[in-house]
Design a protein around this motif. Sequence first.
Motif, short mmCIF file in Angstrom:
data_model
loop_
_atom_site.label_atom_id
_atom_site.label_comp_id
_atom_site.label_asym_id
_atom_site.label_seq_id
_atom_site.Cartn_x
_atom_site.Cartn_y
_atom_site.Cartn_z
N ARG A 381 0.85 -1.19 0.00
CA ARG A 381 0.00 0.00 0.00
C ARG A 381 0.89 1.24 0.00
N PHE A 382 0.67 2.11 -0.97
CA PHE A 382 1.49 3.32 -1.12
C PHE A 382 0.60 4.54 -0.90
N SER A 383 0.99 5.38 0.07
CA SER A 383 0.27 6.63 0.36
C SER A 383 1.27 7.78 0.30
N TYR A 384 0.77 9.02 0.10
CA TYR A 384 1.68 10.15 -0.07
C TYR A 384 0.95 11.45 0.33
N PHE A 385 1.71 12.49 0.54
CA PHE A 385 1.15 13.85 0.62
C PHE A 385 2.25 14.84 0.30
N ALA A 386 1.87 16.00 -0.25
CA ALA A 386 2.81 17.03 -0.69
C ALA A 386 2.47 18.35 -0.02
N SER A 387 3.49 19.19 0.14
CA SER A 387 3.29 20.49 0.78
C SER A 387 4.45 21.40 0.43
N LEU A 416 0.86 6.32 12.85
CA LEU A 416 -0.21 6.03 11.90
C LEU A 416 -1.51 6.73 12.30
N THR A 417 -1.80 6.74 13.58
CA THR A 417 -3.04 7.37 14.05
C THR A 417 -2.99 8.89 13.92
N ALA A 418 -1.86 9.49 14.30
CA ALA A 418 -1.76 10.95 14.32
C ALA A 418 -1.70 11.54 12.92
N THR A 419 -1.24 10.79 11.93
CA THR A 419 -1.05 11.34 10.58
C THR A 419 -2.04 10.79 9.56
N ARG A 420 -3.08 10.11 10.03
CA ARG A 420 -3.99 9.46 9.09
C ARG A 420 -4.69 10.46 8.17
N ASP A 421 -4.86 11.73 8.62
CA ASP A 421 -5.53 12.72 7.78
C ASP A 421 -4.60 13.36 6.76
N LEU A 422 -3.30 13.15 6.91
CA LEU A 422 -2.35 13.75 5.97
C LEU A 422 -2.26 12.95 4.67
N TRP A 423 -2.38 11.65 4.78
CA TRP A 423 -2.05 10.79 3.64
C TRP A 423 -3.19 10.71 2.63
N ALA A 433 1.76 4.49 -11.21
CA ALA A 433 0.55 5.16 -10.74
C ALA A 433 0.75 6.67 -10.73
N LEU A 434 -0.29 7.39 -11.17
CA LEU A 434 -0.27 8.85 -11.11
C LEU A 434 -0.46 9.32 -9.67
N LEU A 435 0.17 10.43 -9.33
CA LEU A 435 -0.02 11.06 -8.03
C LEU A 435 -1.02 12.19 -8.20
N MET A 436 -2.23 11.96 -7.78
CA MET A 436 -3.31 12.93 -7.96
C MET A 436 -3.32 13.94 -6.82
N ASN A 437 -3.50 15.21 -7.18
CA ASN A 437 -3.60 16.30 -6.19
C ASN A 437 -2.37 16.37 -5.29
N ALA A 438 -1.21 16.12 -5.86
CA ALA A 438 0.04 16.21 -5.11
C ALA A 438 0.78 17.46 -5.59
N LYS A 446 4.44 6.92 2.35
CA LYS A 446 4.38 5.83 3.32
C LYS A 446 4.11 4.53 2.56
N ILE A 447 4.92 3.50 2.84
CA ILE A 447 4.74 2.18 2.23
C ILE A 447 4.39 1.19 3.33
N GLU A 448 3.27 0.53 3.15
CA GLU A 448 2.85 -0.51 4.09
C GLU A 448 2.95 -1.87 3.39
N LEU A 449 3.70 -2.77 3.98
CA LEU A 449 3.85 -4.13 3.45
C LEU A 449 2.98 -5.07 4.27
N ILE A 450 2.08 -5.78 3.62
CA ILE A 450 1.20 -6.74 4.28
C ILE A 450 1.62 -8.13 3.83
N GLY A 451 2.07 -8.95 4.76
CA GLY A 451 2.56 -10.28 4.42
C GLY A 451 1.64 -11.38 4.92
N SER A 452 2.01 -12.60 4.63
CA SER A 452 1.32 -13.78 5.16
C SER A 452 2.26 -14.46 6.14
N GLU A 453 1.90 -15.62 6.58
CA GLU A 453 2.73 -16.30 7.58
C GLU A 453 4.11 -16.62 7.06
#
Length: 705
Positions: A381-387, A416-423, A433-438, A446-453
């Motif tokens: 999962r890839f999330s971003y924000f620009a400023s 993760l909790t404090a910055t959830r509105d930024l991403w 992937a295009l970066l929209m509204n950046a 932020k990159i989140e890796l979700i794995g299995s066992e």
Amino acid sequence: MQDGQTFFSLNKPLDWEQGYEANIHMQEHGFSIGQTEKYSIHRIVRTDELEGIPTICDMAVGPGRKLILLDEASNVWVYEDESRHRELLFRQGHHLFSNQAMLASMSDLLVIADANPASERRLAVYAISNGQTMWALNEWDGLELFPLSVNTKLASATTLYTTVPLDISVGMNGNPEVPQGGRIGIIAWNAAGEVMQVYEHEAHRLEAASEITALHSRYFTAAAEGTLALLDAKLRTVTIFHEDGRDPLHFKLEQEGRFAGISIDTNHNLFIGDSGYAQQEGVTERFILKYRGNGEQMDKVTGFRGRTDKLLHDGRNRLYVFDRISGQISMLDLRARTMLLEDTQLPEAVYFSAELDTTETELEWHKIRLEADIPEETQVRFSYFASDESEGLVDGDYVSYTSYFTDPGIPVHTKLTATRDLWSEPILNPKDALLMNARGRYLWFKIELIGSEQKSPFIRKLRVYYPRTSLIAYLPPMYQQDAEHSPFLERFLAMFSTFFDDMEDKIDHISAHFDPDAVSGTYLEWLGRWLAITDHEAWGEVKLRKLIKQAPELYKLRGTREGLINMVKIYTGSEPFLLEYFQFKQMQETSELRQLFAQLYGDNPYCFCLMLKPEFVRTDAQRMTIEQIIEDHKPAYTEGKLIVLQPWMYADMHTYLGINTYLSEPTLLTLDQRSSMPYNTVLIDIDRDKRMDIHTRLGLDSEIE
């Protein structure tokens, strides 16, 4: 197509280290979720599959991972668990040991230790192949042996360790016992039955007198290279001895349980089992505990839950667990497991980047390209924000974004909790992937890796492109000014933009495909076909690469002596001997040598001989390749012959001193360590040898000893 586009590239550990990582395993060519190895059951040998074998009393691991089993009838079996084939090594009635004996394996030797006072052999070593006794002992240095545990050194299996009482007396009932304060020690033996060392510790003095039989199942030993451990199950203590002479380490087990069995793996980690009964004393779960070599507890072997009477490791770190009550043997293998993120206890990882700074305000970011391996059951999962500002409000505090994201003192869950509105909304498994509204000077992602066992995504490289460019700029203004449909059209054209970008990138780097040092496999074979090399397997990559690099110079010399020698040298790795007619023409004119030279080299003045040692022409395929090289590179209207030099001793063959023929100093013919024949001895009368009445002269060719 997209002039002026630049990008940030992250493809080395140094690039990623600028950010903050949680539960990430960084490698040279990328990163994944942290991995560890944990034991899980590979196979269980149950009593019902051991048909014809009575209840098992003890076991050991022999060569080839074969199981050596002692049953209640005192039979010893060699059992192959994969094929379920078994052979009887000792049959009941041998009177060598009882069914209370303990087993261990020293490579291809079987060690049997029996503390039964009635046993004739307290410690004996037998050949596993045929049961032959190698050596046996009942006492050592005047001390009667009563082995309480036996084990061998892991992997090398050249040293045997037995735990024995070092002080023995006769009790009131006439039975042998260890007196109060009596010592318990470990004797180290080599494969020949010689004592190498005795290990003692003050902690192993008995607090009260005890009969030998009462000490059974109290002590357990384990050994690896440089380390020896002794478990006292009654006192719940472990003593670690070091072969280098360091002071022993002694510690107490704080956990509850009836401990039994100890083993050491190749990393010097200790494993201790639990022999408690599941339905007694409130025992509900029994685990194997794992400790570091310094006594620090690590964790539990969660892949096994059950009773343990004996633990063993083999040289490949497979763990064997023996339950004497059920006769069951569990084999556990190490398998890769995805580590859990501490904050969530899930198989996942998080990466926060530092800022990517373009130095230009109001800049609109374009897109990302991510190279990653994403197995099934995993996600990226890839999330971003620009400023335009590097600082801002996070959870009510005005902070530097980068400092906050990369602060190791702030828990991941809090970030993760404090910055959830930024991403932005996360992009799932992105590749392009295009970066929209950046929009802004800085970008964070932020990159989140979700794995299995057992599986994890693997991130290889990330590129973040800027400024925003699009093929829509090449369309008439009416398509660009349509606020309702332009965003969709831009995203649609972005797919073609990626195609054009890839095409241009290949064109820009096409020259790399012509570099023999940079290509291999089919590309190298393709370059070889430019030089009319079709038999690529005969040349191999190393020779073919060398040929391609030297091709310009070689083709300048084609059709010359030097060019042919260089070609053959590249293929064989050795410079050949090339003989032309003019080199022996004068000698051939001598009448007595004419026939010999014609036989060796021919009498055709337009024929030459190329000679190679036999080690460079081992197969017919190599001979055919060399002959083809000669044919392709010989001068016009000439004939080339390939001669493979053999180690001759004939003076009229292809015999060249120092090349394929050597003269050495005369030496004696040695028949054995005490007999030899001088180099001027002549053997005759073969049909009359070994006869005492012919050619036997005392003092000349015969002596009496």
